[in-house]
Design a protein around this motif. Structure first.
Motif, PDB file in Angstrom:
ATOM      1  N   TYR A 152      44.836  49.056  73.373  1.00 47.99           N
ATOM      2  CA  TYR A 152      43.613  48.776  74.135  1.00 47.99           C
ATOM      3  C   TYR A 152      42.409  48.591  73.225  1.00 47.99           C
ATOM      4  O   TYR A 152      42.373  49.043  72.077  1.00 47.99           O
ATOM      5  CB  TYR A 152      43.327  49.878  75.157  1.00 47.99           C
ATOM      6  CG  TYR A 152      42.873  51.202  74.565  1.00 47.99           C
ATOM      7  CD1 TYR A 152      41.553  51.400  74.158  1.00 47.99           C
ATOM      8  CD2 TYR A 152      43.760  52.266  74.449  1.00 47.99           C
ATOM      9  CE1 TYR A 152      41.138  52.622  73.637  1.00 47.99           C
ATOM     10  CE2 TYR A 152      43.353  53.488  73.930  1.00 47.99           C
ATOM     11  CZ  TYR A 152      42.040  53.650  73.528  1.00 47.99           C
ATOM     12  OH  TYR A 152      41.630  54.851  73.009  1.00 47.99           O
ATOM     13  N   ARG A 153      41.411  47.908  73.795  1.00 46.07           N
ATOM     14  CA  ARG A 153      40.081  47.816  73.204  1.00 46.07           C
ATOM     15  C   ARG A 153      39.074  48.196  74.289  1.00 46.07           C
ATOM     16  O   ARG A 153      39.137  47.666  75.400  1.00 46.07           O
ATOM     17  CB  ARG A 153      39.773  46.408  72.714  1.00 46.07           C
ATOM     18  CG  ARG A 153      40.720  45.850  71.667  1.00 46.07           C
ATOM     19  CD  ARG A 153      40.179  44.528  71.111  1.00 46.07           C
ATOM     20  NE  ARG A 153      39.890  43.570  72.170  1.00 46.07           N
ATOM     21  CZ  ARG A 153      39.054  42.537  72.035  1.00 46.07           C
ATOM     22  NH1 ARG A 153      38.415  42.341  70.894  1.00 46.07           N
ATOM     23  NH2 ARG A 153      38.859  41.697  73.041  1.00 46.07           N
ATOM     24  N   ALA A 202      33.821  44.759  71.467  1.00 46.04           N
ATOM     25  CA  ALA A 202      34.754  45.870  71.273  1.00 46.04           C
ATOM     26  C   ALA A 202      34.097  46.991  70.483  1.00 46.04           C
ATOM     27  O   ALA A 202      33.424  46.740  69.478  1.00 46.04           O
ATOM     28  CB  ALA A 202      36.006  45.378  70.552  1.00 46.04           C
ATOM     29  N   SER A 255      35.897  50.464  70.501  1.00 46.76           N
ATOM     30  CA  SER A 255      36.927  51.413  70.079  1.00 46.76           C
ATOM     31  C   SER A 255      38.298  50.826  70.382  1.00 46.76           C
ATOM     32  O   SER A 255      38.442  49.968  71.262  1.00 46.76           O
ATOM     33  CB  SER A 255      36.749  52.782  70.753  1.00 46.76           C
ATOM     34  OG  SER A 255      36.903  52.687  72.149  1.00 46.76           O
ATOM     35  N   TRP A 256      39.296  51.318  69.621  1.00 40.13           N
ATOM     36  CA  TRP A 256      40.640  50.759  69.675  1.00 40.13           C
ATOM     37  C   TRP A 256      41.647  51.903  69.752  1.00 40.13           C
ATOM     38  O   TRP A 256      41.437  52.975  69.174  1.00 40.13           O
ATOM     39  CB  TRP A 256      40.912  49.945  68.412  1.00 40.13           C
ATOM     40  CG  TRP A 256      40.116  48.689  68.291  1.00 40.13           C
ATOM     41  CD1 TRP A 256      40.551  47.422  68.493  1.00 40.13           C
ATOM     42  CD2 TRP A 256      38.728  48.559  67.903  1.00 40.13           C
ATOM     43  NE1 TRP A 256      39.539  46.508  68.276  1.00 40.13           N
ATOM     44  CE2 TRP A 256      38.409  47.193  67.913  1.00 40.13           C
ATOM     45  CE3 TRP A 256      37.728  49.489  67.572  1.00 40.13           C
ATOM     46  CZ2 TRP A 256      37.136  46.714  67.600  1.00 40.13           C
ATOM     47  CZ3 TRP A 256      36.455  49.013  67.254  1.00 40.13           C
ATOM     48  CH2 TRP A 256      36.173  47.636  67.267  1.00 40.13           C
ATOM     49  N   ASN A 262      38.284  53.171  63.655  1.00 39.84           N
ATOM     50  CA  ASN A 262      37.149  52.472  64.250  1.00 39.84           C
ATOM     51  C   ASN A 262      36.246  51.956  63.140  1.00 39.84           C
ATOM     52  O   ASN A 262      35.728  52.736  62.341  1.00 39.84           O
ATOM     53  CB  ASN A 262      36.374  53.431  65.155  1.00 39.84           C
ATOM     54  CG  ASN A 262      35.341  52.727  65.999  1.00 39.84           C
ATOM     55  OD1 ASN A 262      34.631  51.854  65.539  1.00 39.84           O
ATOM     56  ND2 ASN A 262      35.251  53.121  67.268  1.00 39.84           N
ATOM     57  N   LEU A 282      40.310  47.774  60.946  1.00 40.23           N
ATOM     58  CA  LEU A 282      41.069  47.177  62.047  1.00 40.23           C
ATOM     59  C   LEU A 282      42.462  46.735  61.600  1.00 40.23           C
ATOM     60  O   LEU A 282      43.239  46.238  62.415  1.00 40.23           O
ATOM     61  CB  LEU A 282      40.306  45.975  62.623  1.00 40.23           C
ATOM     62  CG  LEU A 282      39.029  46.298  63.391  1.00 40.23           C
ATOM     63  CD1 LEU A 282      38.354  45.016  63.864  1.00 40.23           C
ATOM     64  CD2 LEU A 282      39.324  47.212  64.578  1.00 40.23           C
ATOM     65  N   TYR A 326      45.379  48.392  63.648  1.00 40.46           N
ATOM     66  CA  TYR A 326      45.447  47.843  65.012  1.00 40.46           C
ATOM     67  C   TYR A 326      46.077  46.453  64.993  1.00 40.46           C
ATOM     68  O   TYR A 326      46.968  46.161  65.811  1.00 40.46           O
ATOM     69  CB  TYR A 326      44.042  47.790  65.615  1.00 40.46           C
ATOM     70  CG  TYR A 326      43.958  47.021  66.911  1.00 40.46           C
ATOM     71  CD1 TYR A 326      44.262  47.628  68.125  1.00 40.46           C
ATOM     72  CD2 TYR A 326      43.575  45.674  66.925  1.00 40.46           C
ATOM     73  CE1 TYR A 326      44.186  46.920  69.318  1.00 40.46           C
ATOM     74  CE2 TYR A 326      43.501  44.963  68.106  1.00 40.46           C
ATOM     75  CZ  TYR A 326      43.808  45.585  69.295  1.00 40.46           C
ATOM     76  OH  TYR A 326      43.736  44.873  70.479  1.00 40.46           O
ATOM     77  N   ARG A 333      49.640  45.313  66.663  1.00 36.37           N
ATOM     78  CA  ARG A 333      49.617  44.230  67.655  1.00 36.37           C
ATOM     79  C   ARG A 333      50.619  43.143  67.283  1.00 36.37           C
ATOM     80  O   ARG A 333      51.347  42.638  68.148  1.00 36.37           O
ATOM     81  CB  ARG A 333      48.206  43.654  67.758  1.00 36.37           C
ATOM     82  CG  ARG A 333      48.017  42.641  68.867  1.00 36.37           C
ATOM     83  CD  ARG A 333      46.542  42.325  69.088  1.00 36.37           C
ATOM     84  NE  ARG A 333      46.381  41.393  70.180  1.00 36.37           N
ATOM     85  CZ  ARG A 333      46.306  40.058  70.021  1.00 36.37           C
ATOM     86  NH1 ARG A 333      46.365  39.527  68.803  1.00 36.37           N
ATOM     87  NH2 ARG A 333      46.184  39.259  71.079  1.00 36.37           N
TER      88      ARG A 333
END
Length: 291
Positions: A121-122, A130, A132-133, A152, A172, A175, A179
């Motif tokens: 999620y973002r 955006a 937070s992840w 973050n 990032l 993340y 993904r």
């Protein structure tokens, strides 16, 4: 038994949850098979423990736990992933929790406890940016369970907010890597086999129900027999294995088998006859009907 697949088949499911403050959460779902969730979580807890935090986040309450070192335990037992860190531990149901050797968990409860949905999620602010992840899990009742907080880029090393126009975008990287692997299926899972499915043999050391039994000789016999056989099976000791007053108790994760009153000689027989040759020792099985 299904064959381990290193490439994830994308679900192509993206949803948006509006927030009362005008922002939103964007979710990208990934499969919740044990080979996907097991590899994802093992990788995060064992290889990226410095970068992640875990907890719960609901209106009015946020819990965030961090690792100070790699977890002491990261193992699957009766459906639950158990992770033991310095000063705290967690459990997350990744497979059906059957309820020990007697399978006492009702079917409805098994389905409710089980992770049934998961997504990267973002969290976006009201301007669609955006901020937070992370990773969110839901149970079979559709309730939000544990979530993981990913690095973050707007937060510095001392948990301070960086200047708005100077985020550390390198943060990032994790993340984006997750993904690519688990949402888009464009990179392979970084394991040849599911590490949470690595078989192990466990000896119960619980003093609550087994105070008069000496488990250490059984444990040492298992370690010696496994070493002599050159099997790729871990030997551990653990807390309650849900079989009481018939110790020493031994559990083999390879085919979910419990044994009772396991002497060192019986321990060696378990390795030779059961694990190596595939023949269970019926006299010591629990429950007896399993034979």
């Amino acid at each position: 038994m299904s064959t381990f697949q290193r490439q994830v088949t994308p679900l192509d499911r993206r949803t948006t949850e509006p927030l009362p403050n005008g922002g939103s959460i964007e979710y990208e779902e990934f499969p919740v098979t044990i080979d996907v969730t097991g590899c994802l979580l093992y990788s995060l807890f064992q290889n990226h423990w410095q970068e992640v935090e875990l907890g719960h986040m609901v209106d009015g309450s946020v819990l965030e736990l961090e690792f100070t070192q790699a977890p002491k335990i990261c193992r699957l037992y009766d459906g639950y992933l158990t992770v033991v860190a310095e000063g705290w531990h967690m459990h997350l149901c990744l497979e059906e929790n059957l309820g020990g050797p007697l399978c006492t968990t009702p079917v409805e409860l098994r389905q409710k406890r089980l992770v049934s949905q998961a997504a990267l999620y973002r969290r976006l602010n009201a301007q669609g940016q955006a901020r937070s992840w992370g990773i969110q899990f839901w149970n079979g009742a559709g309730e939000k369970m544990m979530n993981l907080f990913l690095p973050n880029p707007f937060i510095g090393e001392q948990e301070d907010l960086l200047p708005e126009n100077k985020p550390n975008l390198e943060k990032l990287g994790l993340y984006e890597q997750l993904r690519q692997i688990y949402v888009l299926g464009e990179q392979d899972i970084p394991f040849a086999e599911n590490p949470l499915k690595q078989p192990y043999v466990s000896v119960c050391r619980s003093s609550r129900c087994n105070p008069s039994q000496n488990w250490q000789p059984t444990y040492e016999a298992l370690k010696g027999a496994i070493a002599d056989s050159d099997l790729n099976v871990e030997v551990i000791n653990s807390g309650c294995l849900e079989v009481c007053k018939m110790g020493p108790v031994v559990f083999y994760s390879g085919d979910r088998t419990w044994y009772t009153r396991v002497t060192p000689d019986i321990a060696r027989d378990i390795v030779q006859e059961h694990i190596l040759e595939g023949h269970k020792l019926k006299k010591h099985l629990y429950p007896k009907e399993a034979g």
